[in-house]
Design an enzyme around this catalytic site. Structure first.
Site, PDB file in Angstrom:
ATOM      1  N   THR B 146       0.873  -1.183   0.000  1.00  0.00           N
ATOM      2  CA  THR B 146       0.000   0.000   0.000  1.00  0.00           C
ATOM      3  C   THR B 146       0.909   1.232   0.000  1.00  0.00           C
ATOM      4  O   THR B 146       1.334   1.665  -1.057  1.00  0.00           O
ATOM      5  CB  THR B 146      -0.982   0.013   1.188  1.00  0.00           C
ATOM      6  OG1 THR B 146      -0.264  -0.189   2.396  1.00  0.00           O
ATOM      7  CG2 THR B 146      -2.016  -1.081   1.040  1.00  0.00           C
ATOM      8  N   LYS B 168       3.445  -7.049   4.031  1.00  0.00           N
ATOM      9  CA  LYS B 168       3.209  -5.636   3.753  1.00  0.00           C
ATOM     10  C   LYS B 168       2.670  -4.991   5.034  1.00  0.00           C
ATOM     11  O   LYS B 168       2.078  -5.663   5.878  1.00  0.00           O
ATOM     12  CB  LYS B 168       2.222  -5.419   2.598  1.00  0.00           C
ATOM     13  CG  LYS B 168       0.815  -5.870   2.804  1.00  0.00           C
ATOM     14  CD  LYS B 168      -0.168  -4.995   3.499  1.00  0.00           C
ATOM     15  CE  LYS B 168      -0.068  -3.534   3.199  1.00  0.00           C
ATOM     16  NZ  LYS B 168      -1.088  -2.807   4.056  1.00  0.00           N
ATOM     17  N   THR B 179      -2.900  -2.389   8.431  1.00  0.00           N
ATOM     18  CA  THR B 179      -2.978  -3.804   8.101  1.00  0.00           C
ATOM     19  C   THR B 179      -1.620  -4.415   7.821  1.00  0.00           C
ATOM     20  O   THR B 179      -0.819  -3.850   7.097  1.00  0.00           O
ATOM     21  CB  THR B 179      -3.867  -4.027   6.871  1.00  0.00           C
ATOM     22  OG1 THR B 179      -5.185  -3.677   7.223  1.00  0.00           O
ATOM     23  CG2 THR B 179      -3.817  -5.469   6.417  1.00  0.00           C
ATOM     24  N   GLU B 259       6.564   4.516   7.214  1.00  0.00           N
ATOM     25  CA  GLU B 259       6.624   5.873   6.682  1.00  0.00           C
ATOM     26  C   GLU B 259       6.497   6.893   7.788  1.00  0.00           C
ATOM     27  O   GLU B 259       5.723   6.725   8.720  1.00  0.00           O
ATOM     28  CB  GLU B 259       5.511   6.100   5.672  1.00  0.00           C
ATOM     29  CG  GLU B 259       5.977   5.737   4.280  1.00  0.00           C
ATOM     30  CD  GLU B 259       4.937   6.054   3.237  1.00  0.00           C
ATOM     31  OE1 GLU B 259       4.167   6.996   3.442  1.00  0.00           O
ATOM     32  OE2 GLU B 259       4.902   5.335   2.237  1.00  0.00           O
ATOM     33  N   ASN B 378      -1.057  10.401   8.601  1.00  0.00           N
ATOM     34  CA  ASN B 378      -2.316   9.924   9.161  1.00  0.00           C
ATOM     35  C   ASN B 378      -3.379  11.002   9.278  1.00  0.00           C
ATOM     36  O   ASN B 378      -4.541  10.709   9.537  1.00  0.00           O
ATOM     37  CB  ASN B 378      -2.055   9.263  10.513  1.00  0.00           C
ATOM     38  CG  ASN B 378      -1.342   7.948  10.309  1.00  0.00           C
ATOM     39  OD1 ASN B 378      -1.904   7.022   9.745  1.00  0.00           O
ATOM     40  ND2 ASN B 378      -0.087   7.883  10.730  1.00  0.00           N
ATOM     41  N   SER B 383      -9.831   7.211   5.238  1.00  0.00           N
ATOM     42  CA  SER B 383     -10.328   5.858   4.990  1.00  0.00           C
ATOM     43  C   SER B 383     -11.792   5.802   5.337  1.00  0.00           C
ATOM     44  O   SER B 383     -12.205   6.268   6.356  1.00  0.00           O
ATOM     45  CB  SER B 383      -9.567   4.857   5.823  1.00  0.00           C
ATOM     46  OG  SER B 383     -10.041   4.844   7.136  1.00  0.00           O
TER      47      SER B 383
END
Lengths: 383, 383
Positions: B146, B168, B179, B259, B378, B383
């Protein structure tokens, strides 16, 4: 509207020289009686500061004649020498006021792991005693500030009696220590049991539900002192309600002044099988960094709310959950609800309502968002 | 060094069009046998995604013939229609491979609360089946990314058998969902019990001790598939050790690619009365935002470490604690230790060692620092 609002109290705030800035850093609150009933609640952190150890002990007989508080040094993790410094401070206050050291509580806030400059501090105590005044509450509130941008005071007036209080701190305000120091005074006539019961009940629904960043200080202290100077006997329930109002007022001032924060977040959990369930869910959401970043980004991110809810042991069925952001039910009956673009998070207030549909209990938690400012403040501040 | 390292496996990674970027977003891993033993561990989040519900059920008989994974959509909080989408996906894979849908596990990652574009996804499945190859592991690893900046694969070679895996995600990698999808394959001959035992033991000391940001996903999945193609019976202990090595390797790749992160933090808790105590202390430190901000600021802030330790119920006496940062014991026997300026946090590695002096047990937790990049990622990701 301060710790000198209630009759029977004098206070002072002076610059002892503990802060490099020269700003006021030592506060003294004195109870002139006729009663000296007191109660306190403290951090549950097992690594607690010397003043917490001292003040807990001082309260064993449920009486206090004075509280001395300093900013500019937390006196935490300073070992036996730090405890001796606290005892010396209380002894000097006691000597100047003609009371015993065990009648003096101490509160400290500032850097962890550094000894206090005792000569400066004791000089400040002497000066504070000479400056004690029935109008000194505002000065005292200013002297306990660390990174607060404004002093925090509140009051409540009952039938012939009153409550006044001051506070400093909260997670984002006091990086590295997150210390919350609160002193509340009242002239209501209280028994030790009444004071204890009321303080525990009031803090349970106010400061205990404030979770700015999930970090527990080594120095948190909330003290209640009663002078009984109003001569009015109060009903415990009535007094507790007033006390809770003062605590909530101070708590919201802490949230609103949390440096780096851009939103005050209210998390209301409804339809819970028990109050404990509601609190567990509220706290899980309040501690989700992903959720807190989303609010900073003005994003009504219900997925992150659900992820947090799902980590709890509370009674609920995922397919029954509702989640609202600022009045818009973006998740309804376990499925996508109203259009998220209808949610306005441009202001400082963010209210999230979660309905568990598992009962009739509820609870509210308060927190802040997670921002660049929070990271900056806490990355650059050394303790 | 991928899911096709072990004999008996083919894989593919294709662009199904689920991602706006057009990057690969659908991975397929197929077990050609002769054995089809499988085991899985999943998120303990009670709000879990449709693919987790499906794959848990598929593993009830401890066999899998294939795993299909998509990025570009988490298929979480999508209700009954979402579950039907997962079933349809598994059915299409099964039909193309000539197996039953119950032999196909599904993993999804991406936005929560959005239905998957099933026409595109099923087209991708068809294409992936035609592209299956014994060299396809690298393509598969790329298709599950992702916000990862690089694919993550690892392998282990035993005596005549091998293990390969891909992963991942992780907290900061996959904002809003966090996730972690992991598929591990082996050609060792394993019983269902051996696979289960080994997977649980290996994840308990690897992925379970990775706490990048304290947020639990709705979609976390770790699958182990065994083809038995090596023909080699393995000792459970030996296999578990190799599996743990692969899991740790993948876990550290997740941390290193988080990240927004500037430091990989290792928290080693020693001298604990029990492993559970050591883990509780390690997790409390790993979840302290104040501590994580300090590391970002290259500040060996032992006060924040102690504050976190003090919130736990672990056995220790505050006056016995030691804390080291990158080899410098800045807090010793409950008091100030070496000069904090000796600590070098300029690199990516930060190792904090806490000695509780309460026993002989120990545990290690891994986390990242809390940075502007984390907040940015974030706050801006929806989402």
């Amino acid at each position: 509207m301060s710790v000198t609002t209630a009759k029977g109290f004098r206070a002072a705030g002076v610059s002892a020289g503990l802060k490099a800035s020269g700003n006021p850093d030592l506060a003294l609150v004195v109870n002139d009686g006729p009663q000296f009933v007191a109660s306190g609640v403290f951090t549950s952190n097992r690594v607690c500061a010397a003043p917490v150890v001292w003040s807990r002990r001082a309260l064993e007989d449920h009486t206090l004649a004075a509280v001395v508080l300093n900013s500019g040094g937390a006196n935490a993790c300073t070992g036996e020498p730090g405890l001796a410094d606290t005892a010396t401070t209380a002894a000097r206050v006691a000597q100047r006021l003609g009371v015993t050291p065990a009648e003096v509580a101490v509160g400290s806030t500032g850097l962890i792991g550094v000894r206090l400059p005792m000569d400066k501090l004791l000089g400040g105590v002497d000066r504070a005693v000479t400056e004690l005044s029935e109008d000194g509450g505002a000065h005292a509130a200013r002297a306990i500030m660390t990174t607060d941008t404004r002093p925090k005071t509140a009051s409540f007036t009952g039938g012939g009696w009153s409550i006044g209080g001051m506070a400093k701190g909260a997670g984002m305000l006091a990086p590295a220590l997150a210390t919350m120091l609160v002193v509340i005074t009242t002239d209501a006539v209280l028994s030790a049991e009444q004071a204890d019961t009321a303080l525990r009940a009031a803090t349970a629904v106010s400061f205990d539900r404030l979770d700015s960043d999930g970090c527990m200080s080594t120095n948190d202290t909330v003290l209640l002192l009663s002078s009984g100077a109003s001569g009015v006997q109060v009903d415990t329930k009535e007094f507790t309600a007033g006390l809770a109002e003062v605590c909530l007022n101070l708590g919201h001032q802490l949230l609103g002044d949390a440096e780096g924060s851009a939103h005050d977040i209210t998390i209301a959990v409804q339809g819970a099988a028990s109050e404990a369930d509601a609190l567990e869910v509220g706290r899980a959401i309040a501690r989700s960094n992903l959720f807190k970043c989303a609010v900073f980004g003005k994003d009504p991110n219900w997925g992150r709310v659900l992820s947090a809810v799902g980590t709890t042991g509370a009674a609920f069925e995922p397919e029954s959950l509702d989640v609202s952001f600022n009045g818009v039910m973006v998740f309804r009956h376990g499925g996508i609800g109203e259009d998220r673009s209808l949610v306005d998070l441009s202001g400082r207030e963010c209210t999230v309502v979660v309905d568990l549909h598992a009962g009739t209990e509820q609870a509210v938690m308060w927190t802040n968002d997670l921002t660049y400012g929070y990271v900056k403040e806490n990355a650059e501040y050394s303790s």
